[in-house]
Design a protein around this motif. Structure first.
Motif, PDB file in Angstrom:
ATOM      1  N   ASP A  50      41.795  43.661  28.659  1.00  0.00           N
ATOM      2  CA  ASP A  50      42.559  44.486  29.596  1.00  0.00           C
ATOM      3  C   ASP A  50      43.149  43.656  30.729  1.00  0.00           C
ATOM      4  O   ASP A  50      44.140  44.048  31.352  1.00  0.00           O
ATOM      5  N   LYS A  51      42.556  42.516  30.996  1.00  0.00           N
ATOM      6  CA  LYS A  51      43.059  41.617  32.040  1.00  0.00           C
ATOM      7  C   LYS A  51      43.966  40.537  31.449  1.00  0.00           C
ATOM      8  O   LYS A  51      44.951  40.125  32.074  1.00  0.00           O
ATOM      9  N   SER A  85      32.085  55.690  35.595  1.00  0.00           N
ATOM     10  CA  SER A  85      33.120  54.951  36.302  1.00  0.00           C
ATOM     11  C   SER A  85      33.461  55.672  37.596  1.00  0.00           C
ATOM     12  O   SER A  85      33.155  56.870  37.770  1.00  0.00           O
ATOM     13  N   TYR A 120      35.502  42.394  43.848  1.00  0.00           N
ATOM     14  CA  TYR A 120      36.931  42.164  43.710  1.00  0.00           C
ATOM     15  C   TYR A 120      37.417  41.601  45.040  1.00  0.00           C
ATOM     16  O   TYR A 120      36.743  41.708  46.067  1.00  0.00           O
ATOM     17  N   SER A 156      37.220  44.676  28.451  1.00  0.00           N
ATOM     18  CA  SER A 156      37.481  44.331  29.852  1.00  0.00           C
ATOM     19  C   SER A 156      38.201  42.993  29.956  1.00  0.00           C
ATOM     20  O   SER A 156      39.068  42.820  30.819  1.00  0.00           O
ATOM     21  N   VAL A 178      41.134  50.640  42.458  1.00  0.00           N
ATOM     22  CA  VAL A 178      40.257  49.778  41.672  1.00  0.00           C
ATOM     23  C   VAL A 178      39.332  50.679  40.860  1.00  0.00           C
ATOM     24  O   VAL A 178      38.704  51.589  41.410  1.00  0.00           O
ATOM     25  N   THR A 179      39.269  50.441  39.566  1.00  0.00           N
ATOM     26  CA  THR A 179      38.383  51.207  38.701  1.00  0.00           C
ATOM     27  C   THR A 179      37.092  50.430  38.494  1.00  0.00           C
ATOM     28  O   THR A 179      37.106  49.300  37.990  1.00  0.00           O
ATOM     29  N   THR A 188      41.703  44.727  39.307  1.00  0.00           N
ATOM     30  CA  THR A 188      41.734  46.147  39.611  1.00  0.00           C
ATOM     31  C   THR A 188      40.838  46.954  38.679  1.00  0.00           C
ATOM     32  O   THR A 188      40.780  48.174  38.779  1.00  0.00           O
ATOM     33  N   THR A 189      40.189  46.262  37.752  1.00  0.00           N
ATOM     34  CA  THR A 189      39.148  46.882  36.934  1.00  0.00           C
ATOM     35  C   THR A 189      37.918  45.986  37.001  1.00  0.00           C
ATOM     36  O   THR A 189      37.996  44.797  36.697  1.00  0.00           O
ATOM     37  N   THR A 245      36.573  55.498  40.974  1.00  0.00           N
ATOM     38  CA  THR A 245      37.769  54.894  41.530  1.00  0.00           C
ATOM     39  C   THR A 245      37.540  54.529  42.992  1.00  0.00           C
ATOM     40  O   THR A 245      37.016  55.326  43.768  1.00  0.00           O
ATOM     41  N   ASN A 294      33.534  50.244  36.598  1.00  0.00           N
ATOM     42  CA  ASN A 294      32.845  50.738  35.402  1.00  0.00           C
ATOM     43  C   ASN A 294      31.410  50.232  35.398  1.00  0.00           C
ATOM     44  O   ASN A 294      31.165  49.029  35.534  1.00  0.00           O
ATOM     45  N   SER A 298      33.698  45.518  36.120  1.00  0.00           N
ATOM     46  CA  SER A 298      32.495  45.941  35.408  1.00  0.00           C
ATOM     47  C   SER A 298      31.286  45.595  36.269  1.00  0.00           C
ATOM     48  O   SER A 298      31.084  44.432  36.626  1.00  0.00           O
TER      49      SER A 298
END
Length: 1020
Positions: free
Chosen positions: A817-818, A237, A177, A814, A252-253, A165-166, A239, A255, A168
């Motif tokens: 964060d996961k 970034s 994704y 990143s 989903v973000t 959901t994030t 969304t 970046n 790069s």
């Protein structure tokens, strides 16, 4: 010149109950035991394809036993096409023609009634990849009627499953994704991805509308995001809303990973979070990213809010010129003395006209809070580790691997020790200096390391003066099984050039290597030091106690229970007459020689510890007390660059022993490989050096790379002219490696190799590559699989979390964060002292694409998966995990995930504190693997100590080394161990023995977790 034998330092945290086999096509079937005639077999098999790229694929197979218990179990099936298994796990895989057989691994022979077992593989094919449909368990066809049908489960609620959901997205590139449904739909479902507000350079380039049917609902479909090329240096970034009618949408973000910052001006500030002792000062450094065209003024101002006791007292206005822009200048922060017990914080803004400002968070370390319970517990734990009555330290002060002697895992005796233990001692003493301001023990720990585990000049006879960097070593291929050794030598295979030797000699004035050997026999249990003369003729070691030894040398399947210990200084006094131990490993006549093997993660950990010693001592104004030790740490990092190189200095992508040899630094992967080694003749007439072709994710240390790089502190910078540049490249490469190996769930997969099968064999065409290194789910060793143990996850991510804390590295963030939510979701905090963390893991799939970009970001891996096989209560790993979460939480202070990380870390530490012993913190462990003490070599299973026919030798204690001997048979001293009766009773048919172990590294990590938490979160 003589070549080295196959040198493999270790397989950390070995549990011998596991076994793995990766078998290519056309391997002959083994002979299998006959089942009892009265076993009633019924079974259900589910085959689930995980990925398919048109020529390669992977699948998981679930086997459910619906009949009587089966032991050992055996699954067979036939391919409908030309598919071949290339790599399998959780069983011994073999294939003959189209027929595939999977045999139960040694650690899971029994398949109980009603039980499930999951296995998996990666394979390849051409044409059509049709799934097999008929499976048999021990000869009985599965998937018939269920003799005991279970009630129908409740319907699974429908939902969108989106991962990650994030995302790069590299500027000018793409990233993906995946989306799938949680349950089978009754009609087609359309899922849309719509870009919302934010950076309009980020767009949905494909997959904006996806359709899921009743047949493809579980297969992830990709949505591709693109980032347009621009000229700014902003990492924007946006969304993306993933939605479907009637279902909860998912955000989903995206970046942007901008590729312009390296060529544009910016402020470089380090660290961006620091602790200021009350009544004292602390500093952070500021510099510019590139040379300015004119002088630049940088100011530091305090926020109007926050703790007013924290102020900037020096360096508030700095001037950078075109000549001094790259040299960091210090800003000093002070914490006024007060009478409260509050550890306040304040933000300071570092700014310059036209540049993006940088925020620095300072936290006061209040001296009225000296009763912080975690700091008190650190000191209690530290005192236990240093107390002579506890038994952690030898008479020389060397940390044993464990207090207990009867311990077999990576070292094969508890009173051996490793470079790992020395690095933890150095780190522990740095923490002690942090808490007490006493830096003498830190300096002493480094001196102890130099004395006992870094071979001296006398310990490297000839000083490697005969070493020829243009011809570093003769070639000896590696083999997959110990019974394929000894290995033949080949002078026809050309090794590449060693680009470091001359530079290091020019810098330090000699050819002597400055690096730790990985293993020493502290109490000389084996006796290789017995009877030594007082001269320096035997590798410079005139002690009759502390001796350099080695064990692993024969391929990835050689577990600790299959090794033959031998001295690093091979005088041929023991072993076979006229050859010593060398005929076990290398064919032909060998002269007396010495050889040492380095475990790079330990040397990197020592550098990491030295960095924190520098930071904490500088905050106290005590840097001068450790300056000489810091210089030595930089030197250690200089030589550690050998860990970046291929074993025989071959170029990346080598797929044949005759491939092009490296020149200059072309053979560097810029990663930390599994080992490097060096040695030579006892008379100094020839010498050699090698690297390793295998790179494991768990060995990387990006913080150490940053410390030794051009951006790191000058006090720790290596002196060789190209070292800082090498480490700058390595920093980026290591973080990219983590990203490339990160699974869809968050765990970090195994690694990559430049030498398939250890012999530069042809590589599987279906596996992706990282800068020419081919993905390997279990690099280096297979018994057990090298990425099965969760400890490598905690160790690696702890280093990455510290890097993120110090530098704010966005790719590190990143990955964390996961990883952090994945591990939190798999950690259980129970009542009282109970907790459970991941222990062993299973892997499927592979990274989604090859990667070879020096500045880009690897794509996400929706087809690479990890599952938790079981959980455990390893106290050392729990402490390492807590430390990872602590450093992440300190950087993410106040965020939702940061708060969760802090709470989980505190929960683990608090529960560990409820398991105190008089010697530390420990939890009893059952050791079923100790049944392998008595194993003799079995050709059908490959287990047991393999001793080739015709070899006859002797150990110093008189144990003979001949075919048919067991692990215990060449280590009869274990029969005198006070704990041996427990093992003997087990070998005689009794219960699995239980031990309470106090490993030095684990107890040190617990102490440091307490210090980290108490210092970074002094309010609790």
């Amino acid at each position: 010149m003589r070549p080295p034998p196959r040198l493999r330092p270790r397989s950390w945290r070995f549990r011998a109950t596991a076994v793995f086999a990766a078998v290519a096509a056309a391997v002959a079937l083994a002979t299998f035991p006959t089942l009892p005639a009265n076993a009633a077999i019924a079974c259900q098999v589910t085959y689930a394809k995980q990925w398919d790229n048109g020529s390669g694929f992977g699948a998981n197979i679930s086997i459910q036993n619906l009949g009587d218990a089966v032991s050992p179990w055996r699954l067979t099936y036939t391919w409908p096409g030309n598919q071949t298994v290339q790599q399998g796990w959780n069983g011994t895989w073999s294939q003959s023609g189209a027929n595939v057989t999977v045999v139960a691994p040694s650690w899971a022979q029994n398949l109980a009634s009603g039980a499930n077992v999951g296995i998996g593989f990666n394979g390849q094919y051409s044409g059509t990849n049709t799934n097999p449909t008929s499976f048999s368990l021990n000869g009985t066809v599965c998937n018939g009627p269920n003799p005991s049908p279970s009630p129908s489960p409740s319907p699974t609620p429908q939902a969108l499953i989106v991962s990650p959901t994030t995302v790069s997205v590299p500027e000018g590139g793409t990233a993906t994704y995946s989306v799938r449904l949680q349950a089978q739909p009754t009609s087609n479902v359309t899922v849309t991805s719509t870009a919302g507000s934010g950076d309009t350079n980020l767009t949905v380039s494909s997959g904006a509308g996806l359709t899921f049917t009743s047949s493809n609902w579980a297969t992830p479909q990709n949505v591709t995001l693109a980032a347009a090329q621009d000229s700014d240096s902003t990492n924007g970034s946006r969304t993306i809303a993933v939605a479907s009618s009637g279902l909860t949408s998912v955000s989903v973000t995206a970046n942007e990973a901008d590729d312009d910052p390296g060529t544009t001006q910016s402020l470089v500030v380090s660290p961006t979070a620091l602790t200021v002792p009350e009544g004292n000062t602390a500093i952070f450094g500021v510099r510019l990213a590139i040379a300015p065209t004119s002088n630049v003024t940088v100011t530091t101002t305090a926020a109007s809010s926050g703790d007013a006791d924290l102020t900037a007292t020096a360096g508030t206005s700095l001037t950078f010129t075109p000549s001094n822009y790259a040299t960091a200048q210090n800003v000093t922060l002070s914490a006024a003395q007060d009478s409260d017990s509050t550890n306040g914080s304040r933000t300071f803004t570092v700014a310059s006209s036209g540049l993006s400002s940088v925020a620095v968070t300072a936290t006061e370390a209040d001296d009225e809070s000296t009763t912080n319970s975690y700091i008190t517990e650190f000191q209690t734990q530290y005192n236990k580790l240093k107390a002579s009555a506890s038994g952690y330290l030898s008479p020389e002060g060397i940390p044993y691997h464990s207090v207990e002697t009867l311990l077999v895992e990576a070292p094969d005796h508890g009173h051996e020790t490793t470079s790992e233990a020395f690095s933890y001692l150095i780190w522990l003493e740095a923490q002690y200096g942090r808490v007490t301001r006493n830096w003498a023990p830190f300096n002493a720990s480094w001196a102890l390391m130099e004395q006992y585990i870094i071979p001296s000049t006398a310990g490297q006879p000839g000083g490697q003066t005969a070493y020829n960097p243009s011809d570093p070593a003769d070639y000896a291929p590696e083999f997959n099984q110990p019974n394929q050794y000894p290995s033949p030598l080949s002078t026809s295979v050309v090794a590449g050039q060693d680009p470091l030797a001359n530079e290091l000699q020019s810098t330090y004035g000699n050819r002597t290597m400055y690096a730790m050997h990985w293993l020493i026999d502290v109490d000389d249990v084996y006796g290789f030091g017995t009877g030594r003369s007082s001269s320096l003729s035997e590798c410079g070691d005139n002690t009759k106690r502390v001796t350099y030894i080695n064990t692993y040398q024969r391929g990835p399947q050689e577990s600790v229970f299959e090794t033959i210990p031998h001295p690093s200084c091979e005088t041929q006094r023991y072993g076979q007459t006229g050859g010593g131990f060398q005929p076990l490993f290398i064919q032909g006549t060998a002269a007396p020689q010495w050889r040492y093997t380095n475990a790079p993660d330990a040397d990197a950990r020592a550098v990491q510890a030295a960095y924190w010693a520098l930071i904490w001592a500088t905050e106290q104004g005590n840097q001068s007390q450790i300056s000489a030790t810091l210089t030595k740490a930089g030197k250690l990092g200089d030589y550690l660059r050998y860990a970046m190189y291929d074993k025989y200095f071959k170029n990346p992508g080598c797929a044949s022993p005759t491939c092009t040899a490296g020149s200059g630094k072309s053979s560097s992967a810029y990663l930390l490989n599994w080992y490097f080694a060096w040695g030579g003749a006892m008379d100094g007439t020839w010498a050699w050096r090698i690297g390793s072709s295998h790179n494991h994710g768990g060995y990387q240390n990006p913080l150490a790379a940053w410390v030794l790089s051009s951006n790191g502190p000058a006090a720790l910078r290596p002196q060789s002219p190209t070292a800082a540049t090498d480490w700058t490249t390595s920093l980026t490469r290591q973080v990219q490696f983590y990203k490339w190996l990160q699974s869809a769930e968050g765990g970090i997969a195994g690694g990559a190799t430049n030498s398939w099968d250890g012999a530069y064999a042809a590589r599987p065409s279906n596996l992706p590559q990282f800068f020419g290194q081919t993905y390997d789910v279990d690099p280096v060793y297979h018994d057990p699989p090298s990425n099965q143990w969760f400890g490598f996850q905690a160790w690696g991510m702890q280093r990455l979390a510290e890097l993120y804390y110090v530098t704010g590295n966005t790719m590190a963030k990143s990955v964390l964060d996961k990883w952090v939510p994945w591990v939190i979701s798999n950690t259980t905090l129970g009542s009282g002292a109970t907790f459970a963390i991941p222990n062993e893991m299973d892997w499927s799939g592979a990274p989604s694409a090859s990667f070879n970009s020096t500045s880009g970001t690897p794509a996400d891996n929706p087809g690479l998966h990890v599952s938790i096989r079981n959980t455990g209560t390893d106290v050392g790993v729990a402490a390492s995990l807590a430390r990872t979460l602590i450093w992440y939480a300190a950087k993410e202070n106040g965020s939702t995930l940061g708060t969760q990380a802090k709470a989980t870390a505190k929960g683990l530490i608090d529960r560990l504190l409820l398991s105190k012993t008089s010697k530390g913190i420990a939890i009893p462990e059952p050791r079923a693997d100790y049944q392998r003490f008595d194993d003799v070599y079995n050709a059908s299973t490959g287990q047991g100590v393999y001793i080739p026919s015709g070899y006859s030798g002797v150990m110093p204690n008189g144990d003979t080394i001949v075919p048919g001997k067991s692990f215990l048979g060449i280590r009869s001293f274990y029969l005198q161990d006070p704990e041996w009766p427990k093992v003997q009773a087990y070998l005689d048919g009794g219960a699995v023995p239980t031990f309470t172990y106090h490993r030095f590294w684990a107890q040190a990590d617990i102490a440091m977790a307490l210090a980290d938490y108490g210092t970074l979160f002094p309010a609790g």
